[in-house]
Scaffold this active site. Structure first.
Site, short mmCIF file in Angstrom:
data_model
loop_
_atom_site.label_atom_id
_atom_site.label_comp_id
_atom_site.label_asym_id
_atom_site.label_seq_id
_atom_site.Cartn_x
_atom_site.Cartn_y
_atom_site.Cartn_z
N HIS A 72 0.83 -1.20 0.00
CA HIS A 72 0.00 0.00 0.00
C HIS A 72 0.87 1.26 0.00
O HIS A 72 1.76 1.39 0.84
CB HIS A 72 -0.90 0.03 1.24
N TYR A 201 -8.79 5.53 8.02
CA TYR A 201 -8.84 5.92 9.43
C TYR A 201 -9.84 7.06 9.54
O TYR A 201 -9.64 8.10 8.92
CB TYR A 201 -7.47 6.39 9.92
N TYR A 384 4.50 6.62 9.75
CA TYR A 384 3.61 5.49 9.44
C TYR A 384 4.37 4.38 8.70
O TYR A 384 4.20 3.20 9.01
CB TYR A 384 2.41 5.97 8.61
C1 PHB Z 1 -5.30 -4.30 11.17
O1 PHB Z 1 -5.45 -4.55 9.96
O2 PHB Z 1 -5.56 -5.12 12.04
C2 PHB Z 1 -4.80 -2.97 11.57
C3 PHB Z 1 -4.37 -2.08 10.61
C4 PHB Z 1 -3.91 -0.82 10.96
C5 PHB Z 1 -3.89 -0.46 12.31
C6 PHB Z 1 -4.30 -1.36 13.28
C7 PHB Z 1 -4.76 -2.63 12.91
O3 PHB Z 1 -3.46 0.79 12.65
#
Ligand code: PHB
Ligand code: RFL
Length: 389
Positions: A72, A201, A384
Protein backbone atom coordinates in the site's frame (compact mmCIF):
# COMPACT_ATOMS: atom_id res chain seq x y z
CA UNK A 1 18.82 -29.66 27.88
CA UNK A 2 21.42 -27.02 27.03
CA UNK A 3 21.06 -24.33 24.32
CA UNK A 4 22.74 -20.99 23.70
CA UNK A 5 19.49 -18.99 23.88
CA UNK A 6 16.19 -19.85 25.58
CA UNK A 7 13.35 -17.89 23.98
CA UNK A 8 10.32 -17.52 26.25
CA UNK A 9 7.19 -16.88 24.16
CA UNK A 10 6.35 -18.20 20.69
CA UNK A 11 4.47 -15.23 19.24
CA UNK A 12 5.89 -13.26 16.32
CA UNK A 13 8.83 -11.81 18.33
CA UNK A 14 9.96 -15.17 19.74
CA UNK A 15 9.56 -17.03 16.46
CA UNK A 16 11.31 -14.33 14.40
CA UNK A 17 14.23 -14.29 16.84
CA UNK A 18 14.40 -18.09 16.62
CA UNK A 19 14.72 -17.94 12.81
CA UNK A 20 17.30 -15.11 12.87
CA UNK A 21 19.42 -17.02 15.39
CA UNK A 22 19.08 -20.23 13.37
CA UNK A 23 20.37 -18.39 10.26
CA UNK A 24 23.35 -17.21 12.36
CA UNK A 25 24.08 -20.76 13.55
CA UNK A 26 22.98 -20.07 17.15
CA UNK A 27 21.04 -22.83 18.90
CA UNK A 28 17.80 -21.86 20.63
CA UNK A 29 14.58 -23.32 22.01
CA UNK A 30 11.20 -21.56 21.84
CA UNK A 31 9.09 -22.15 24.97
CA UNK A 32 5.42 -21.22 24.42
CA UNK A 33 2.64 -21.39 26.95
CA UNK A 34 -0.18 -22.11 24.48
CA UNK A 35 -0.71 -24.46 21.53
CA UNK A 36 0.24 -23.50 17.97
CA UNK A 37 -3.48 -23.29 17.07
CA UNK A 38 -4.20 -20.95 19.98
CA UNK A 39 -1.39 -18.58 19.00
CA UNK A 40 -2.59 -18.58 15.39
CA UNK A 41 -6.17 -17.93 16.49
CA UNK A 42 -5.39 -14.42 17.74
CA UNK A 43 -6.25 -11.80 15.13
CA UNK A 44 -3.99 -8.81 15.61
CA UNK A 45 -1.70 -6.71 13.45
CA UNK A 46 -2.12 -6.16 9.75
CA UNK A 47 0.46 -3.59 8.63
CA UNK A 48 4.18 -4.32 8.21
CA UNK A 49 6.87 -1.68 7.73
CA UNK A 50 9.57 -2.28 5.16
CA UNK A 51 12.10 -2.82 7.97
CA UNK A 52 9.90 -5.71 9.18
CA UNK A 53 9.52 -7.26 5.73
CA UNK A 54 13.32 -6.98 5.29
CA UNK A 55 13.82 -8.91 8.56
CA UNK A 56 11.33 -11.58 7.46
CA UNK A 57 13.33 -11.91 4.22
CA UNK A 58 16.57 -12.15 6.23
CA UNK A 59 14.95 -14.88 8.31
CA UNK A 60 14.12 -16.74 5.07
CA UNK A 61 10.33 -16.61 5.49
CA UNK A 62 9.30 -13.79 3.13
CA UNK A 63 8.21 -15.77 0.07
CA UNK A 64 4.48 -16.17 0.80
CA UNK A 65 4.27 -12.61 2.14
CA UNK A 66 5.65 -11.20 -1.14
CA UNK A 67 3.22 -13.37 -3.09
CA UNK A 68 0.03 -12.82 -1.06
CA UNK A 69 0.65 -9.55 0.83
CA UNK A 70 -0.69 -6.24 -0.47
CA UNK A 71 1.67 -3.28 -0.92
CA UNK A 72 0.00 0.00 0.00
CA UNK A 73 1.33 3.42 -1.00
CA UNK A 74 -1.29 5.48 0.82
CA UNK A 75 -3.89 5.67 3.58
CA UNK A 76 -7.06 7.70 3.82
CA UNK A 77 -7.79 10.05 6.73
CA UNK A 78 -11.53 10.64 6.79
CA UNK A 79 -13.30 13.34 8.74
CA UNK A 80 -16.15 15.74 8.12
CA UNK A 81 -17.71 13.18 5.76
CA UNK A 82 -14.87 13.30 3.20
CA UNK A 83 -11.63 11.51 2.32
CA UNK A 84 -8.10 12.88 2.44
CA UNK A 85 -5.45 10.63 0.98
CA UNK A 86 -2.00 10.65 2.56
CA UNK A 87 0.34 9.63 -0.25
CA UNK A 88 2.86 7.62 1.76
CA UNK A 89 4.82 6.61 -1.32
CA UNK A 90 5.28 10.12 -2.67
CA UNK A 91 5.85 11.82 0.72
CA UNK A 92 8.54 9.34 1.82
CA UNK A 93 10.49 9.10 -1.42
CA UNK A 94 9.10 5.74 -2.49
CA UNK A 95 8.32 3.81 0.68
CA UNK A 96 5.23 1.61 1.15
CA UNK A 97 3.76 -0.67 3.78
CA UNK A 98 2.83 -4.34 3.42
CA UNK A 99 -0.65 -5.44 4.45
CA UNK A 100 -0.15 -9.05 5.62
CA UNK A 101 -1.69 -10.39 8.81
CA UNK A 102 0.24 -11.19 11.97
CA UNK A 103 -1.38 -14.63 11.88
CA UNK A 104 0.22 -15.33 8.50
CA UNK A 105 3.62 -13.94 9.59
CA UNK A 106 3.54 -16.22 12.64
CA UNK A 107 2.36 -19.22 10.60
CA UNK A 108 5.24 -18.76 8.11
CA UNK A 109 7.74 -18.55 11.00
CA UNK A 110 6.27 -21.60 12.76
CA UNK A 111 6.31 -23.63 9.53
CA UNK A 112 9.95 -22.69 8.83
CA UNK A 113 10.91 -23.63 12.40
CA UNK A 114 9.13 -26.99 12.16
CA UNK A 115 10.64 -27.69 8.71
CA UNK A 116 14.15 -27.07 10.10
CA UNK A 117 13.41 -29.44 13.00
CA UNK A 118 14.19 -26.79 15.63
CA UNK A 119 13.30 -27.26 19.31
CA UNK A 120 9.93 -25.80 20.29
CA UNK A 121 7.97 -26.55 23.45
CA UNK A 122 4.27 -25.69 23.06
CA UNK A 123 1.81 -25.90 25.96
CA UNK A 124 4.62 -25.21 28.45
CA UNK A 125 3.17 -24.56 31.92
CA UNK A 126 4.71 -23.04 35.05
CA UNK A 127 7.47 -21.37 33.04
CA UNK A 128 10.05 -19.83 35.40
CA UNK A 129 13.30 -17.93 34.81
CA UNK A 130 16.37 -18.40 37.06
CA UNK A 131 19.87 -17.00 37.62
CA UNK A 132 19.84 -14.51 34.75
CA UNK A 133 21.94 -12.19 36.89
CA UNK A 134 24.82 -14.68 36.53
CA UNK A 135 26.52 -16.51 33.64
CA UNK A 136 24.35 -19.67 33.71
CA UNK A 137 20.69 -18.75 33.39
CA UNK A 138 18.05 -21.48 33.36
CA UNK A 139 14.41 -21.77 32.34
CA UNK A 140 12.14 -24.38 33.89
CA UNK A 141 8.75 -25.49 32.65
CA UNK A 142 6.32 -28.38 32.81
CA UNK A 143 5.02 -29.87 29.58
CA UNK A 144 2.26 -32.50 29.60
CA UNK A 145 3.05 -33.25 33.23
CA UNK A 146 6.85 -33.62 32.73
CA UNK A 147 9.25 -31.11 34.32
CA UNK A 148 12.03 -29.70 32.11
CA UNK A 149 15.05 -27.51 32.74
CA UNK A 150 16.91 -25.62 30.01
CA UNK A 151 20.41 -24.30 30.68
CA UNK A 152 21.45 -21.43 28.45
CA UNK A 153 23.78 -18.46 27.96
CA UNK A 154 20.93 -15.97 27.48
CA UNK A 155 17.16 -15.73 27.93
CA UNK A 156 15.06 -13.73 25.46
CA UNK A 157 11.79 -12.65 27.10
CA UNK A 158 9.38 -12.52 24.14
CA UNK A 159 6.28 -13.50 26.12
CA UNK A 160 4.09 -10.44 25.64
CA UNK A 161 2.61 -7.97 28.08
CA UNK A 162 1.20 -10.61 30.47
CA UNK A 163 4.24 -12.90 30.33
CA UNK A 164 6.55 -14.14 33.08
CA UNK A 165 9.80 -12.52 31.86
CA UNK A 166 9.22 -8.89 32.84
CA UNK A 167 7.51 -10.11 36.03
CA UNK A 168 10.70 -12.03 36.96
CA UNK A 169 12.78 -8.84 37.15
CA UNK A 170 12.96 -7.29 40.64
CA UNK A 171 10.56 -4.32 40.69
CA UNK A 172 13.33 -2.06 41.98
CA UNK A 173 15.32 -2.67 38.76
CA UNK A 174 12.47 -1.55 36.50
CA UNK A 175 11.03 1.81 35.65
CA UNK A 176 7.64 1.78 33.94
CA UNK A 177 5.70 4.47 32.07
CA UNK A 178 2.03 4.09 31.28
CA UNK A 179 -0.96 5.82 29.74
CA UNK A 180 -4.40 4.18 29.73
CA UNK A 181 -6.87 5.53 27.16
CA UNK A 182 -10.55 5.83 28.08
CA UNK A 183 -11.75 3.52 25.27
CA UNK A 184 -11.06 0.27 23.45
CA UNK A 185 -11.29 -1.14 19.93
CA UNK A 186 -13.93 -3.64 18.88
CA UNK A 187 -12.53 -5.59 15.91
CA UNK A 188 -14.42 -7.73 13.41
CA UNK A 189 -13.01 -10.01 10.70
CA UNK A 190 -15.26 -10.91 7.76
CA UNK A 191 -15.03 -12.67 4.41
CA UNK A 192 -16.28 -9.64 2.51
CA UNK A 193 -14.34 -7.49 0.02
CA UNK A 194 -12.72 -4.44 1.70
CA UNK A 195 -14.79 -1.26 1.36
CA UNK A 196 -11.73 0.61 0.09
CA UNK A 197 -8.51 -0.58 -1.58
CA UNK A 198 -6.46 1.36 1.03
CA UNK A 199 -6.81 1.63 4.82
CA UNK A 200 -9.31 4.24 6.02
CA UNK A 201 -8.84 5.92 9.43
CA UNK A 202 -11.99 7.84 10.37
CA UNK A 203 -12.49 10.55 12.99
CA UNK A 204 -16.24 10.78 13.64
CA UNK A 205 -18.33 12.42 16.34
CA UNK A 206 -19.60 8.93 17.34
CA UNK A 207 -16.02 7.64 17.65
CA UNK A 208 -13.07 6.37 15.62
CA UNK A 209 -13.44 3.70 12.93
CA UNK A 210 -10.82 1.86 10.88
CA UNK A 211 -11.33 -0.08 7.65
CA UNK A 212 -8.49 -2.52 7.08
CA UNK A 213 -8.12 -5.82 5.28
CA UNK A 214 -6.28 -9.12 5.08
CA UNK A 215 -6.80 -9.77 1.35
CA UNK A 216 -9.04 -8.72 -1.55
CA UNK A 217 -11.77 -10.90 -0.07
CA UNK A 218 -11.22 -10.57 3.69
CA UNK A 219 -11.82 -7.35 5.67
CA UNK A 220 -10.86 -6.26 9.14
CA UNK A 221 -12.91 -3.41 10.66
CA UNK A 222 -12.53 -1.66 14.01
CA UNK A 223 -14.84 0.60 16.03
CA UNK A 224 -13.87 2.68 19.03
CA UNK A 225 -15.93 1.32 21.94
CA UNK A 226 -16.23 2.00 25.63
CA UNK A 227 -14.01 0.13 28.09
CA UNK A 228 -16.91 -1.70 29.71
CA UNK A 229 -18.36 -2.86 26.39
CA UNK A 230 -18.64 -6.62 25.76
CA UNK A 231 -18.40 -8.52 22.48
CA UNK A 232 -21.77 -10.14 23.32
CA UNK A 233 -23.37 -6.68 23.16
CA UNK A 234 -22.47 -6.45 19.48
CA UNK A 235 -24.42 -8.51 16.98
CA UNK A 236 -22.99 -8.49 13.45
CA UNK A 237 -25.88 -6.26 12.42
CA UNK A 238 -25.17 -3.77 15.23
CA UNK A 239 -21.51 -3.63 14.17
CA UNK A 240 -22.33 -2.98 10.51
CA UNK A 241 -24.95 -0.35 11.41
CA UNK A 242 -22.51 1.52 13.65
CA UNK A 243 -19.67 1.31 11.10
CA UNK A 244 -21.98 2.69 8.40
CA UNK A 245 -22.89 5.63 10.63
CA UNK A 246 -19.22 6.54 11.14
CA UNK A 247 -18.04 6.21 7.52
CA UNK A 248 -18.24 8.97 4.90
CA UNK A 249 -21.58 8.56 3.01
CA UNK A 250 -20.08 7.26 -0.25
CA UNK A 251 -18.10 4.57 1.59
CA UNK A 252 -21.06 3.66 3.79
CA UNK A 253 -23.05 3.04 0.64
CA UNK A 254 -20.40 0.71 -0.81
CA UNK A 255 -19.91 -1.31 2.39
CA UNK A 256 -20.50 -5.01 1.76
CA UNK A 257 -21.64 -6.85 4.87
CA UNK A 258 -21.56 -10.51 5.89
CA UNK A 259 -21.20 -12.78 8.92
CA UNK A 260 -18.23 -12.19 11.22
CA UNK A 261 -15.45 -14.79 11.53
CA UNK A 262 -14.04 -13.23 14.68
CA UNK A 263 -14.91 -10.36 17.00
CA UNK A 264 -12.83 -9.12 19.93
CA UNK A 265 -12.30 -6.08 22.12
CA UNK A 266 -8.87 -4.70 23.00
CA UNK A 267 -8.27 -1.92 25.53
CA UNK A 268 -5.82 0.78 24.38
CA UNK A 269 -2.69 1.57 26.36
CA UNK A 270 0.83 2.92 26.06
CA UNK A 271 3.41 1.21 28.27
CA UNK A 272 7.21 1.10 28.39
CA UNK A 273 9.45 -0.78 30.84
CA UNK A 274 13.06 0.35 31.13
CA UNK A 275 15.70 -0.96 30.79
CA UNK A 276 15.12 -3.85 28.38
CA UNK A 277 18.10 -5.89 29.65
CA UNK A 278 18.86 -7.33 33.08
CA UNK A 279 22.10 -9.31 33.14
CA UNK A 280 21.49 -12.14 30.70
CA UNK A 281 17.75 -11.58 30.24
CA UNK A 282 16.61 -9.44 27.31
CA UNK A 283 13.00 -8.25 26.95
CA UNK A 284 11.64 -7.84 23.42
CA UNK A 285 8.32 -6.87 21.86
CA UNK A 286 5.12 -6.55 23.91
CA UNK A 287 6.97 -7.94 26.97
CA UNK A 288 8.74 -4.56 27.17
CA UNK A 289 6.31 -2.11 25.59
CA UNK A 290 2.74 -1.67 24.36
CA UNK A 291 1.40 0.94 21.96
CA UNK A 292 -2.23 1.62 21.03
CA UNK A 293 -2.87 -0.01 17.62
CA UNK A 294 -3.75 3.26 15.84
CA UNK A 295 -0.20 3.72 14.53
CA UNK A 296 0.16 0.02 13.53
CA UNK A 297 3.49 -0.12 15.36
CA UNK A 298 3.35 -2.97 17.93
CA UNK A 299 4.41 -5.87 15.72
CA UNK A 300 6.90 -3.66 13.90
CA UNK A 301 8.58 -2.72 17.18
CA UNK A 302 8.65 -6.37 18.22
CA UNK A 303 10.40 -7.14 14.93
CA UNK A 304 12.95 -4.33 15.27
CA UNK A 305 13.76 -5.38 18.87
CA UNK A 306 14.52 -8.96 17.84
CA UNK A 307 16.38 -7.70 14.77
CA UNK A 308 18.72 -5.80 17.10
CA UNK A 309 18.89 -8.72 19.53
CA UNK A 310 19.67 -11.27 16.82
CA UNK A 311 22.54 -9.10 15.58
CA UNK A 312 23.83 -8.41 19.11
CA UNK A 313 23.89 -12.12 20.01
CA UNK A 314 25.58 -12.99 16.72
CA UNK A 315 28.28 -10.40 17.50
CA UNK A 316 28.61 -11.78 21.04
CA UNK A 317 29.38 -15.27 19.76
CA UNK A 318 31.93 -13.71 17.39
CA UNK A 319 33.66 -12.16 20.43
CA UNK A 320 32.13 -8.66 20.55
CA UNK A 321 29.94 -7.68 23.52
CA UNK A 322 29.21 -4.15 22.22
CA UNK A 323 25.82 -5.09 20.76
CA UNK A 324 24.38 -6.73 23.85
CA UNK A 325 25.58 -3.83 26.00
CA UNK A 326 23.92 -1.30 23.69
CA UNK A 327 20.72 -3.38 23.21
CA UNK A 328 18.42 -1.61 25.65
CA UNK A 329 19.40 1.94 24.67
CA UNK A 330 19.27 1.15 20.95
CA UNK A 331 15.77 -0.35 21.23
CA UNK A 332 14.39 2.33 23.51
CA UNK A 333 15.36 5.19 21.19
CA UNK A 334 13.20 3.63 18.50
CA UNK A 335 10.48 2.49 20.93
CA UNK A 336 9.87 5.95 22.35
CA UNK A 337 9.48 7.47 18.89
CA UNK A 338 6.83 4.87 18.06
CA UNK A 339 5.16 5.42 21.45
CA UNK A 340 5.03 9.14 20.71
CA UNK A 341 3.61 8.62 17.21
CA UNK A 342 1.01 6.08 18.37
CA UNK A 343 -0.09 8.36 21.23
CA UNK A 344 -0.33 11.35 18.88
CA UNK A 345 -2.30 9.52 16.17
CA UNK A 346 -4.61 8.00 18.80
CA UNK A 347 -5.23 11.44 20.35
CA UNK A 348 -5.96 12.94 16.94
CA UNK A 349 -8.43 10.31 15.71
CA UNK A 350 -10.52 9.26 18.74
CA UNK A 351 -13.41 10.80 20.58
CA UNK A 352 -12.34 11.50 24.17
CA UNK A 353 -15.24 11.34 26.63
CA UNK A 354 -14.13 14.41 28.58
CA UNK A 355 -12.30 16.62 26.06
CA UNK A 356 -15.40 18.74 25.38
CA UNK A 357 -15.90 21.27 22.60
CA UNK A 358 -12.38 22.68 22.97
CA UNK A 359 -10.76 19.29 22.42
CA UNK A 360 -12.92 18.65 19.34
CA UNK A 361 -12.02 22.04 17.82
CA UNK A 362 -8.32 21.38 18.40
CA UNK A 363 -8.64 17.98 16.67
CA UNK A 364 -10.46 19.58 13.73
CA UNK A 365 -7.79 22.30 13.43
CA UNK A 366 -4.98 19.75 13.54
CA UNK A 367 -6.64 17.53 10.91
CA UNK A 368 -7.14 20.56 8.67
CA UNK A 369 -3.48 21.53 9.14
CA UNK A 370 -2.34 17.95 8.54
CA UNK A 371 -3.97 17.58 5.16
CA UNK A 372 -3.00 21.04 3.91
CA UNK A 373 0.60 21.16 5.09
CA UNK A 374 3.15 19.10 3.19
CA UNK A 375 5.44 19.23 6.24
CA UNK A 376 2.74 17.83 8.55
CA UNK A 377 1.63 15.14 6.05
CA UNK A 378 5.27 14.15 5.55
CA UNK A 379 5.77 13.77 9.32
CA UNK A 380 2.74 11.45 9.47
CA UNK A 381 3.88 9.51 6.41
CA UNK A 382 7.47 8.94 7.52
CA UNK A 383 6.35 7.69 10.93
CA UNK A 384 3.61 5.49 9.44
CA UNK A 385 5.94 3.72 6.99
CA UNK A 386 8.48 3.34 9.82
CA UNK A 387 11.47 5.34 10.98
CA UNK A 388 14.84 3.93 9.89
CA UNK A 389 16.16 0.97 11.92
C1 PHB B 1 -5.30 -4.30 11.17
O1 PHB B 1 -5.45 -4.55 9.96
O2 PHB B 1 -5.56 -5.12 12.04
C2 PHB B 1 -4.80 -2.97 11.57
C3 PHB B 1 -4.37 -2.08 10.61
C4 PHB B 1 -3.91 -0.82 10.96
C5 PHB B 1 -3.89 -0.46 12.31
C6 PHB B 1 -4.30 -1.36 13.28
C7 PHB B 1 -4.76 -2.63 12.91
O3 PHB B 1 -3.46 0.79 12.65
P1 RFL C 1 2.63 -11.63 21.66
O1 RFL C 1 2.07 -11.66 20.29
O2 RFL C 1 1.76 -11.27 22.78
O3 RFL C 1 3.28 -13.06 21.91
C1 RFL C 1 3.75 -13.45 23.19
C2 RFL C 1 3.68 -14.96 23.29
O4 RFL C 1 4.16 -15.36 24.57
C3 RFL C 1 3.30 -16.37 25.10
N1 RFL C 1 3.41 -16.37 26.56
C4 RFL C 1 4.19 -17.21 27.23
N2 RFL C 1 5.00 -18.17 26.83
C5 RFL C 1 5.67 -18.86 27.79
N3 RFL C 1 5.54 -18.62 29.11
C6 RFL C 1 4.72 -17.65 29.55
N4 RFL C 1 4.59 -17.42 30.85
C7 RFL C 1 4.00 -16.89 28.60
N5 RFL C 1 3.13 -15.87 28.69
C8 RFL C 1 2.78 -15.55 27.43
C9 RFL C 1 1.93 -15.99 24.56
O5 RFL C 1 1.07 -17.12 24.56
C10 RFL C 1 2.26 -15.48 23.17
O6 RFL C 1 2.22 -16.52 22.21
O7 RFL C 1 3.89 -10.64 21.74
P2 RFL C 1 5.03 -10.33 20.64
O8 RFL C 1 5.57 -11.59 20.04
O9 RFL C 1 5.94 -9.36 21.30
O10 RFL C 1 4.26 -9.59 19.43
C11 RFL C 1 3.67 -8.33 19.62
C12 RFL C 1 2.44 -8.19 18.73
O11 RFL C 1 1.58 -9.30 18.94
C13 RFL C 1 1.67 -6.88 19.00
O12 RFL C 1 2.56 -5.81 19.26
C14 RFL C 1 0.78 -6.48 17.80
O13 RFL C 1 -0.23 -7.41 17.59
C15 RFL C 1 0.16 -5.10 18.02
N6 RFL C 1 -0.78 -4.71 16.96
C16 RFL C 1 -0.31 -4.21 15.75
N7 RFL C 1 1.02 -4.10 15.53
C17 RFL C 1 1.48 -3.67 14.31
O14 RFL C 1 2.71 -3.56 14.13
N8 RFL C 1 0.62 -3.34 13.28
C18 RFL C 1 -0.73 -3.42 13.43
O15 RFL C 1 -1.46 -3.19 12.45
C19 RFL C 1 -1.25 -3.85 14.71
N9 RFL C 1 -2.57 -3.96 14.92
C20 RFL C 1 -2.16 -4.84 17.16
C21 RFL C 1 -3.05 -4.44 16.11
C22 RFL C 1 -2.68 -5.35 18.35
C23 RFL C 1 -4.04 -5.45 18.52
N10 RFL C 1 -4.52 -5.99 19.75
C24 RFL C 1 -5.47 -7.01 19.82
C25 RFL C 1 -3.82 -5.64 20.98
C26 RFL C 1 -4.41 -4.55 16.27
C27 RFL C 1 -4.92 -5.01 17.49
C28 RFL C 1 -6.42 -5.03 17.64
Amino acid sequence: MRVQVAIVGGGPAGHLLGQLLHKAGIEAIVIERHSREYVLGRIRAGVLEQGTTDLLDEAGVGARMHHEGLLHGGISLDFGGTHHRIDLHHLTGGKQVMVYGQTEVTRDLMDARAAAGLATAYEAEQVSLHDFDGERPRVRYVQHGVAHEVECDFIAGCDGYHGVSRASVPASALQTFERIYPFGWLGMLTDTPPVSHELVYTNHARGFALCSMRSHTRSRYYLQCSLDDKVENWSDQAFWDELRRRLAPDLAEQLQTGPSIEKSIAPLRSFVAEPMRFGRLFLAGDAAHIVPPTGAKGLNLAASDVGYLGRALTEFYAGNEGGINAYSDTCLRRVWKAVRFSWWFTSLMHKFPDSGGFGEKIQAAELDYLIHSQAASTALAENYVGLPL
